[in-house]
Structures are given as structure tokens and as C-alpha cells.
Design a protein around this motif. Structure first.
Motif, PDB file in Angstrom:
ATOM      1  N   PRO A   1       3.735  32.767  74.783  1.00 44.74           N
ATOM      2  CA  PRO A   1       5.139  32.846  74.349  1.00 44.74           C
ATOM      3  C   PRO A   1       5.810  31.481  74.221  1.00 44.74           C
ATOM      4  CG  PRO A   1       4.686  34.483  76.023  1.00 44.74           C
ATOM      5  CD  PRO A   1       3.462  33.630  75.947  1.00 44.74           C
ATOM      6  N   LEU A   2       5.527  30.574  75.163  1.00 46.95           N
ATOM      7  CA  LEU A   2       6.151  29.254  75.129  1.00 46.95           C
ATOM      8  C   LEU A   2       5.779  28.504  73.866  1.00 46.95           C
ATOM      9  CD1 LEU A   2       7.688  26.879  76.394  1.00 46.95           C
ATOM     10  CD2 LEU A   2       5.599  26.274  77.614  1.00 46.95           C
ATOM     11  N   ILE A   3       4.474  28.434  73.559  1.00 40.68           N
ATOM     12  CA  ILE A   3       4.020  27.691  72.384  1.00 40.68           C
ATOM     13  C   ILE A   3       4.449  28.388  71.101  1.00 40.68           C
ATOM     14  CG2 ILE A   3       1.996  26.823  71.153  1.00 40.68           C
ATOM     15  CD1 ILE A   3       2.680  25.311  73.715  1.00 40.68           C
ATOM     16  N   ALA A   4       4.376  29.726  71.073  1.00 39.04           N
ATOM     17  CA  ALA A   4       4.743  30.468  69.870  1.00 39.04           C
ATOM     18  C   ALA A   4       6.211  30.253  69.504  1.00 39.04           C
ATOM     19  CB  ALA A   4       4.456  31.952  70.070  1.00 39.04           C
ATOM     20  N   LEU A   5       7.085  30.337  70.500  1.00 43.04           N
ATOM     21  CA  LEU A   5       8.516  30.132  70.229  1.00 43.04           C
ATOM     22  C   LEU A   5       8.836  28.668  69.949  1.00 43.04           C
ATOM     23  CD1 LEU A   5      10.098  32.573  72.816  1.00 43.04           C
ATOM     24  CD2 LEU A   5      10.491  32.604  70.366  1.00 43.04           C
TER      25      LEU A   5
END
Length: 465
Positions: free
Chosen positions: A288-292
């Protein structure tokens, strides 16, 4: 859950901070939640303060030493903010960039240009669902209200025929789909897989939003047949811009984090080998961190530059996007503190001990708990974080898919029957120029339909996967 699995969980769990029996713990939970409800509804105290006080009261009634109750609360607060705080911040930045650049208006105008007549409610639910992915519910309402009023006036539609589909799309995204705060907190609490939860959430969301949106709007428009209120339409962000990003670029940016997280979930299922280099790559880019973060950085170029934003304007957008989420972060963090106090006091183990002999499914129990807290407090977020803390131990013996369904059951319950203690109720009432009774017959019923339909679909899925 079998007796053996419960005993194994008990052996692995840390010692509770109190030696209270089940009866005292049950009373402590009821008193703690009652204090939170009373402070929020009667004394209009901010949910952050109410959750903080309620957590300490719960620990005290359970017989826990105050210093240990404080440690439990602060530990839970810190862990929760560390787990989801950055994701909420990134989502807020992306949503603000989408709104300020005119990208959201571009999506709206493009879809409306291709829709008309009977297709208009379906177009509205599509617009709200797409825009609702990265935006908080309140932001989405403010963004879509001008569109709803404009379409209703120009097409001579009832406000309910156009407004209910838009509200349904936003509400379903808010309750069931990460990276919204509620689902993120529940995922963190029950240790569910985010990609699987997202995939199953989308599967549940599509039929739910169709039933509660375009289909129910026909009934709502007959019950409450009101025209668009005669008021000045709020100005849209793109009205002040010379140019704005294209439809394709905007849609790509909005869906990028969803695609990355779903790709990770798919690769995890297909390969299922943590040592595999391909899976490790997708584990990184699909987190989630990298995707967002990737979506935000891409948005600087696909949304900011086409709108003519320089470095200073982009910096202002980021700052303005972060400012409104302080309250949300504090509520979410305090909810995590309340959850940890519940667990450390032994409430989680108590629920395991009691529920192992019940015939009620864990998913239905989670839904009912979330419904009760939602009705009492009016806050979907408070209902989600509190219910997640109560039922989190039940997920320890669940499969990956059933843990994800547990998250969705909590989210579905948190949307049940919004009424006068919910800020969203008054937001809808004032924007659409409704009476309290009209708001109950439309908005409140719509929320109940979303909760019941999605809850039923989740139970059905649990039987086949």
C-alpha cells in the motif's frame, strides 16, 4: 473455531493486564463503549477525546492498573498510526491533487457527456465510485454536489434520482474499499491481506452499489420528489484553470494504486513462493505504501503539470491535502488505542472463549457489533475501529480470504442506518434541501440497504470460498 485452536491461541497470547473474570470484562466493555457513546452524542466531545477517556475507563472497570492501561492505549495508538497513518496521508494528497487540478471534473464531464436520459443515474454511480476510490467521503460529497445539482436542474430530474446513486458510490467505497481509513484500520487489526481484501471488496461493492444506487433511487425519487434547491452552485476547481488533465491520464493515476495492489494479490496466489524474485518484486510495488506513493508522484506529472501547476503550487496542494486529516488520524489512532486496551485487558480472549460454543458465524457477529456501535455513535470510523478490536482474535484461525471477509463484514456493519448523530446525515440534508424526515427516508434507508446487501453478500462468499 475449535476448542484446540482456542487453547493454542491462549498459550501464545501475552498475559492480560488484569485478572478479571468474564463477567467483569463484559461489564467493562459495556461501560467503556457507553462512555464513548455518551461523550460523543450527549456532550458533543471530539471522538479522539471520547475514545481516549473510554479506553481508560474500560481498563479501570476491568481492574487493570492505570499505568498499564495507559501503556496499552499509547502502544495501540502508536502502532495504528504507524500502520495506516502514512497511507491516509498519501490518500489525502492524491485526493486533493485530483480535485485541485480539475482531474475529477474531467472524469465527471467526460462521463456525463456520454450519458443521458435513463442512463444518467448509472453514470452518476460510476462517477462517484471512481472518484470515491482515493477521496474521503466528505470531500467526495463536496466535489460531486455541484454536478448533482447541475444535472438535476438541466435534465429536470428529481434530486434523489441523481443524488442517491452518487451518495451510494461514495459510501460503498468509504466503508468497504481500502485505502479509506476504516478498512485500513480493520485490515491492520485483524492482520488481513490488503490485496485480497481489496479484490473481495470490489466484488461485493459492485452489486451493492447497483442495488442501493440506481435501483433504489427510483423508489427514493417517488418517496421524496424534490427538485434541485434554488441556490448558487458551488464553484468547481477547474472553473479557475486555463487547462486541465486529460481523461485517460486522470483515470490511469486514480486506478494505479488499485492495480498495483491487486497485481500483488494475484501474484501471491499464482506463485505462492516468498523466495521467488518475481513475487518479491510485486510484494514491494504492490504494498500500500509504495502503490499510493507511486500514484502521488505520477500525479504530479499527469495531473499537476497539465493543469499548469509549478513547484510552489504543488507544494501548496500537498500542504492543503494534509491539513484536514489531523482529526481523522487522531480518531483512527485513538481507536487503535481502544482496540489494544480491549485486547490487553483480556476481552479478545473472552470473546474467543464465549463464541466457540455459539452457533452464530464470526462474520455475522462482527457485522452486528459494528451495527450496534454505528447506531450508538453515528461514526462509521469509530464503529469500524471498535468492532475490529473486539473481533480481531477471531481472525487468528481464519484463512486469508475469510480474514478479508471479516474486515468487509465490519465495514458493512459500520454503514448501517445513518441518523441524527451522524455528521454525514446533516451534510446530505443541508446540501439537498431536505427535511429530517425526507433525509431518513432517502439517505438513512440507502445506508441500511448498503449495509444489509453487502453483509449478505459477504456471508454468501464465505460459504463458497
Amino acid at each position: 473455531m475449535t476448542r484446540l485452536s482456542v487453547e493454542m491461541l491462549a498459550a501464545d497470547a501475552p498475559a492480560p493486564i488484569t485478572s478479571a473474570g468474564h463477567a467483569q470484562l463484559g461489564i467493562a466493555v459495556l461501560v467503556g463503549i457507553a462512555v464513548i457513546v455518551l461523550l460523543i452524542t450527549k456532550f458533543k466531545l471530539h471522538a479522539f477525546l471520547a475514545l481516549t477517556i473510554g479506553s481508560l475507563v474500560l481498563g479501570a472497570v476491568a481492574g487493570a492498573p492505570l499505568d498499564k492501561a495507559i501503556v496499552s492505549f499509547t502502544t495501540g495508538l502508536g502502532t495504528t498510526v504507524a500502520g495506516v497513518g502514512v497511507l491516509i496521508a498519501l490518500g489525502a494528497i492524491l485526493g486533493k491533487l485530483l480535485a485541485d487540478s480539475g482531474g475529477a471534473d474531467q472524469i465527471v464531464d467526460t462521463i456525463l457527456a456520454k450519458a443521458g436520459g435513463r442512463a444518467m443515474p448509472w453514470a452518476m454511480v460510476l462517477i462517484a465510485s471512481v472518484i470515491g476510490l482515493p477521496l474521503f467521503f466528505e470531500v467526495g460529497i463536496v466535489l460531486l454536489i455541484p454536478v448533482v445539482l447541475m444535472v438535476a436542474k438541466r435534465g429536470n430530474y428529481s434530486v434523489m434520482r441523481i443524488g442517491i446513486p452518487a451518495l451510494a458510490g461514495l459510501s460503498v467505497m468509504h466503508g468497504l474499499i481500502p485505502p479509506h481509513p476504516g478498512p485500513l484500520v480493520a485490515i491492520d487489526a485483524v492482520k488481513a491481506n490488503l490485496g485480497v481484501t481489496l479484490a473481495l471488496g470490489l466484488l461485493v461493492a459492485v452489486p451493492t452499489v447497483i442495488i442501493a444506487g440506481p435501483l433504489f433511487s427510483k423508489v427514493a425519487a417517488r418517496w421524496v420528489d424534490v427538485p434541485a434547491p434554488d441556490r448558487m452552485l458551488p464553484q468547481r476547481a477547474s472553473d479557475e484553470l486555463e487547462r486541465r488533465p486529460g481523461f485517460g491520464a486522470t483515470l490511469f493515476t486514480m486506478l494505479l494504486p488499485v492495480v498495483l495492489m491487486l497485481a500483488k494479490a494475484l501474484v501471491d496466489i499464482v506463485i505462492d513462493d516468498p523466495a521467488n524474485s518475481t513475487q518479491r518484486v510485486f510484494d514491494v510495488i504492490g504494498s500500500p505504501l509504495i502503490a499510493l506513493l507511486a500514484a502521488v508522484l505520477v500525479g504530479f506529472f499527469t495531473l499537476g503539470r497539465p493543469a499548469g501547476f509549478g513547484r510552489d503550487r504543488l507544494q501548496q496542494t500537498v500542504e492543503k491535502g494534509l491539513m484536514p486529516i489531523a482529526g481523522i488520524l487522531l480518531i483512527v489512532g485513538a481507536g487503535g488505542g481502544f482496540k489494544q486496551t480491549l485486547i490487553d485487558s483480556g476481552v479478545g480472549q473472552m470473546i474467543l472463549d464465549i463464541s466457540k460454543d455459539w452457533s452464530i458465524p464470526a462474520l455475522l457477529l462482527a457485522w452486528l457489533i459494528a451495527v450496534a456501535i454505528r447506531l450508538a455513535t453515528g461514526s462509521a470510523t469509530v464503529a469500524t475501529v471498535s468492532a475490529a478490536g473486539l473481533v480481531a482474535p477471531l481472525a487468528a484461525d481464519m484463512s486469508t480470504t475469510h480474514a478479508a471477509l471479516l474486515v468487509l463484514a465490519i465495514g458493512a456493519g459500520s454503514l448501517f442506518f445513518s441518523h441524527v448523530n451522524d455528521a454525514g446525515f446533516w451534510l446530505v440534508k443541508e446540501y439537498f434541501g431536505l427535511t429530517v424526515g425526507q433525509t431518513v427516508k432517502t439517505w438513512s434507508v440507502m445506508e441500511t440497504i448498503i449495509s444489509v446487501v453487502s453483509g449478505g453478500l459477504i456471508l454468501l462468499l464465505s460459504l463458497v470460498i
